[in-house]
Each structure stands twice: as C-alpha cells, then as structure tokens.
Design an enzyme around this catalytic site. Structure first.
Site: not given
Length: 334
Positions: A33, A177, A219, A261-263, A292
């Site tokens: 990042r 998750e 999650k 959010s997974g992309g 993100r």
C-alpha cells in the site's frame, strides 16, 4: 470471562450506527500500500499512519472497534500514549488479527488453508493483557472451475472454530471471517452457492467446538459476481442475494454481522450495506468491518505531505466512518 461479558463486548461491536475499522495489514501488505503511494515502509511511518487513523477526531461516534496488527497493538502515539488507551478513551474496542496467513492446502491445487493455531492460546493470553478484547481470523475460499472442494471449505471452517473456542477461553470475542474471494469469472449465483455451503460448514464446526454464538461476530463477504465475469449486478440484487444467503445459514442468536469490502469500491461497499439495512428488519445488526474502503482516500492524501496533510486525511477517515455508520442504519444518502 463469562458468556455475559463476551456477549456484552460483541453487542458493543455492532452498536447501532457503528462498525469496525480494519487496520490489521501485515508489514508485507502495508508495504504494498505504501509503495503504491510512494511512502517508505519504515516502522516509524507505519506507526505514524496508524496514529493518524486512531486519533481521528470524533472517530468513536461511528467506529466501535479497530482490528490491529501485532506491531500496532504494542505501539504508542508520538507523545507516548499507548494506542490501546487512545482507543478505549474514545470508546473504541481494541481488536487483534491472530492468524498467520494462508498457505497451500496439500493435495488440493489452487486452494489454501489459514495457519496459526500452534501457540495461539499463549498469544491470545498475551493479547488480552495488552488490552485486546476481540480477535480476527480470516479464511480464504477461492472459486474456480473445479474449486472450492468440500475438503477445503471444511478444513478452513474447522480452523475458524478451533480459533474461536480458544478466543473465548481467553476472554476475547472471536470474529470469524470466511471470505469468498471476489476474483474470478463466476456469476452471482455461483458465489451464492459457495457462500451458502461455506457458512453452513462454519456454523456446524462452531457448534461442534462448543463455541458460544452469543459471544461471536461473523465477518462476511457479500454475494457478488466475479471480477472477470463481465456481469454487473445492481445494488439491490447484491443486497437481496446476500441477505437471502445469510438468512438461510446464520443463526439468529449471533449478535451481529459485519461485512468486509473485499475489493469493492468505497461507494459500492457503502451502498450495498445501506441497501441491506433498508430491506430490514433483519435477524441481526448488519454493519461494516472495512479496511481499504475506510483508508484509501486518507492514505493518498497523507502520502502527499506526511505532516501537513494529517488533518485533511483524518477528515476523509471520519467522512467514510460517518457514511458507513449511516449505511449500518439504512440512512445513507449517496
């Protein structure tokens, strides 16, 4: 810790209009990042960035907890105040990522299993003493032509359940998750089927390991078409499919569900959450645990001036927290 105390913490994690910020990137992940915006990945820069996030003014109005990386849980502000104290003083519950990442699942090409159970009891005991009150473990389920296999799903569900039992033994709320990965050419129906099978396996394993659901948070990933499928599902289609899948698999005794959010884009992640809550009432609170989707805009701003842009970056963090907090109530307006 009693089940009542675990349940109280779990309920606080999904308090109305509040969600979780995920800042638990490993050093390797945050380096990617930072590299993307031209920041050197030093320990001090990592610490300063996490301080920016955790000291955002009024963050506790919309954020109930934060998932930290091991390094971050042990760090302090520039003025020497432990991050855990900063968080608790602002009503934010400290959490900790405890898995050791994914590794190839022997005998099953293209599939992975999450490791980290060895020595976990001792690590959880230490994390509790350091101030953590919940933990997170991520499993990864890939979709392909011949995968996922039942063996992969069950192996990951069993690891999640063993982790959850160890967490509750040490007084931490487990966040489980099982992420169904968005990458691939699958359509929304196949994602639904894989997510349904994965969740059924997970809750069966949690039951077998005597995990108390009243003190557990799920999650979850949303039901979405694959990124290379060429299919574009509407906000309403994603929300309806995700809700139907959850209602068919997740016991109503669970205190709450937070989504990754997974992309997805920042806007899509918020819109999908808002739509699901507008379709309620639902058996459990539906909130967010975004990484993100909470940080990307702030990181870009901060990278342009690591000192001068702290305030501007924090304004974007608060704005994202506020928008997602409203979405958790079904009250967000694009």
């Amino acid at each position: 810790m009693s089940i009542e105390q675990l349940a109280e913490t779990a309920q606080a994690m999904v308090a109305p209009g509040k969600g979780i910020i995920a800042i638990d990137e490993s050093n390797a992940t945050i380096k990617k990042r930072f590299d993307g915006v031209g920041i050197e990945c030093t320990e001090e820069n990592r610490r300063a960035y996490r301080e920016l996030l955790l000291t955002t003014p009024r963050l506790g109005e919309h954020i109930s907890g934060a998932i930290l990386f091991d390094e971050t849980l042990r760090q302090s502000t520039r003025d020497g105040v432990p991050f855990t104290k900063v968080m608790t003083d602002n009503g934010i519950i400290p959490g900790i990522k405890v898995d050791k990442g994914t590794h190839a699942l022997a005998g099953f090409p293209g599939e992975v299993v999450t490791e980290g159970l060895d020595g976990l009891r001792a690590r959880l005991e230490e994390y509790y003493k350091l101030g953590a009150r919940f933990a997170k473990w991520r499993a990864v389920i890939n979709i392909g032509e011949t995968i996922p296999s039942g063996s992969c799903i069950d192996a990951n569900a069993h690891a999640l359940a063993r982790y959850a039992a160890l967490c509750q033994e040490q007084g931490l709320v487990p966040m489980v998750e099982p992420e169904v990965i968005m990458d691939g050419g699958h359509d929304i129906d196949e994602c639904y089927q894989v997510t349904e099978v994965t969740l059924r396996s997970l809750f069966a394993s949690l039951y077998e390991q005597n995990v108390m659901l009243e003190g557990t948070i799920l999650k979850a990933s949303m039901v979405l078409p694959g990124t290379t499928s060429g299919e574009k599902a509407s906000v309403e289609e994603v929300a309806a499919a995700t809700l139907q899948c959850l209602k068919s698999t997740v016991p109503a005794t669970l205190p709450g569900i937070v989504f990754l959010s997974g992309g997805q884009s920042d806007q899509d992640a918020t819109a999908h959450l808002d739509a699901m809550n507008r379709m309620g009432p639902n058996p459990w609170p539906l909130s967010f645990s975004y990484g993100r989707a909470m940080q990307s805009a702030a990181l870009k701003l901060w990278s342009q001036d690591l000192v001068g842009n702290v305030g501007k970056a924090q304004e974007t963090v608060f704005a994202r927290a506020r928008d997602n907090g409203l979405a958790a109530l079904g009250q967000w307006k694009a």
